[in-house]
Write an enzyme that holds these catalytic residues in place. Structure first.
Site, short mmCIF file in Angstrom:
data_model
loop_
_atom_site.label_atom_id
_atom_site.label_comp_id
_atom_site.label_asym_id
_atom_site.label_seq_id
_atom_site.Cartn_x
_atom_site.Cartn_y
_atom_site.Cartn_z
N ASP A 20 0.82 -1.21 0.00
CA ASP A 20 0.00 0.00 0.00
C ASP A 20 0.85 1.27 0.00
O ASP A 20 2.08 1.21 0.15
CB ASP A 20 -0.96 -0.01 1.21
CG ASP A 20 -0.28 -0.42 2.51
OD1 ASP A 20 0.96 -0.45 2.56
OD2 ASP A 20 -0.99 -0.72 3.49
N GLU A 52 -9.56 -1.80 5.45
CA GLU A 52 -10.21 -1.52 6.73
C GLU A 52 -11.43 -2.44 6.89
O GLU A 52 -11.89 -3.05 5.91
CB GLU A 52 -10.67 -0.05 6.75
CG GLU A 52 -9.52 0.97 6.66
CD GLU A 52 -8.81 1.21 7.99
OE1 GLU A 52 -8.87 0.34 8.88
OE2 GLU A 52 -8.19 2.28 8.13
N HIS A 91 -7.29 -4.66 10.37
CA HIS A 91 -7.04 -4.39 8.94
C HIS A 91 -5.72 -5.01 8.48
O HIS A 91 -4.78 -5.15 9.26
CB HIS A 91 -7.14 -2.89 8.62
CG HIS A 91 -6.00 -2.03 9.03
ND1 HIS A 91 -6.10 -1.06 10.00
CD2 HIS A 91 -4.73 -1.95 8.57
CE1 HIS A 91 -4.93 -0.45 10.12
NE2 HIS A 91 -4.08 -0.96 9.27
N ASN A 148 -7.59 -2.79 14.51
CA ASN A 148 -8.98 -3.11 14.15
C ASN A 148 -9.06 -4.29 13.17
O ASN A 148 -10.10 -4.52 12.57
CB ASN A 148 -9.68 -1.87 13.55
CG ASN A 148 -9.00 -1.37 12.28
OD1 ASN A 148 -8.03 -1.97 11.81
ND2 ASN A 148 -9.50 -0.29 11.71
C1 GLP Z 1 -0.65 0.46 8.58
C2 GLP Z 1 -0.22 -0.35 7.37
C3 GLP Z 1 -0.42 -1.83 7.60
C4 GLP Z 1 0.20 -2.23 8.92
C5 GLP Z 1 -0.50 -1.50 10.04
C6 GLP Z 1 0.05 -1.85 11.41
O1 GLP Z 1 -2.01 0.72 8.58
N1 GLP Z 1 -0.91 0.03 6.18
O2 GLP Z 1 0.16 -2.55 6.52
O3 GLP Z 1 0.10 -3.62 9.10
O4 GLP Z 1 -0.32 -0.10 9.83
O5 GLP Z 1 1.20 -1.11 11.65
P1 GLP Z 1 2.24 -1.32 12.82
O6 GLP Z 1 3.09 -2.47 12.39
O7 GLP Z 1 3.01 -0.04 12.88
O8 GLP Z 1 1.48 -1.61 14.05
#
Ligand code: GLP
Length: 248
Positions: free
Chosen positions: A67, A143, A138, A136
């Site tokens: 993404d 989402e 995702h 959440n």
């Molecule tokens: C963002 C990214 C996800 C990631 C999520 C959790 O939303 N788009 O790909 O898994 O954050 O991030 P973190 O690893 O910083 O908790």
């Protein structure tokens, strides 16, 4: 769905890095799906160590990222292109032209996303997709509510995700976080031949129990991985703390 519980973040990271390194050694021109966020940073450090100390060779590896924030150019220090260069690509012998991160400033994002899907297919499909998980549930920026048949597209970010990404680690102020992103869809992710989801910290414990032991539902996009024929969830003890069964 295979679940592996490790004591620490370091062990979780090493376990995941080993799966990727084994594939790279066995199939030097493999196609990797990569993720951003805080969770994979130590895993990337382990891959860098393996490259430097053990000669792990990325010269033929191709990567696709999940993404990117809509509107951010790749040289913006909060763009996911910048993150990937900084945390992995600049430290290994991968060819930059073999690294694909969605372009947040594409002129026609819809058409661009369709092209991204075509490119993944043209290069043989993703061998292993790495995923983190949002609090959440995702995955990538899919989402809650993201349909099972969703593909790479423009998505709206929830307030919760915007807050999680401006808690001081990444953006400084929620107002600076783009409200939309380009993201692979659930179907894009499910087409990877193997999926590895990593999670650490107690803030992920709710999302992990719903993903692993809950009902498959659009309300928890990661729960779709229960239907994948080769999905592995690697968690540290904090992220595993709400699981009711015992896993290895
Ligand atoms: C963002 C990214 C996800 C990631 C999520 C959790 O939303 N788009 O790909 O898994 O954050 O991030 P973190 O690893 O910083 O908790």
């Amino acid at each position: 769905m295979k679940v592996i519980v490790k004591k620490t973040t370091e062990q979780m990271s090493r376990e995941a890095a080993q799966i990727f390194a084994d594939l790279i050694r066995q199939k030097p021109n493999c196609v990797l799906g990569l993720a951003t966020g805080g969770t994979p940073v130590k895993m990337y450090q382990e891959l860098i160590r393996m490259h430097k100390e053990e000669g792990l060779d990325f010269s033929k590896v191709i990567t696709f990222n999940l993404d990117e924030y809509l509107g951010l150019p790749g040289d913006h220090d909060q763009s996911y292109r910048y993150f990937m260069n900084d945390n992995l690509f600049n430290h290994i012998n991968i060819k930059k032209e073999n690294t694909f991160v969605l372009n947040g400033t594409a002129k026609d994002p819809k058409l661009y996303c369709e092209g991204y899907e075509m490119l993944i297919k043209a290069l043989g499909g993703i061998d292993i997709q790495l995923l983190g998980i949002g609090g959440n549930g995702h995955i990538a920026f899919n989402e809650p509510g993201s349909p099972e048949n969703s593909r790479t597209r423009i998505v709206d970010l929830t307030k919760e995700t915007i807050a999680a990404n401006s808690d001081g680690r990444f953006f400084k102020d929620p107002k600076d976080v783009p409200t939309q992103a380009l993201s692979m869809g659930v179907a894009t992710i499910m087409e990877a031949r193997k999926v590895v989801l990593i999670a650490n910290k107690s803030s992920k414990a709710d999302a992990i129990v719903k993903t692993v032991e809950g009902r498959v539902s659009v309300d928890v996009p990661a729960s779709f991985l229960q239907k994948h024929k080769d999905s592995v969830v690697i968690v540290d003890e904090d992220a595993a703390s709400k699981l009711s069964k015992t896993y290895a």
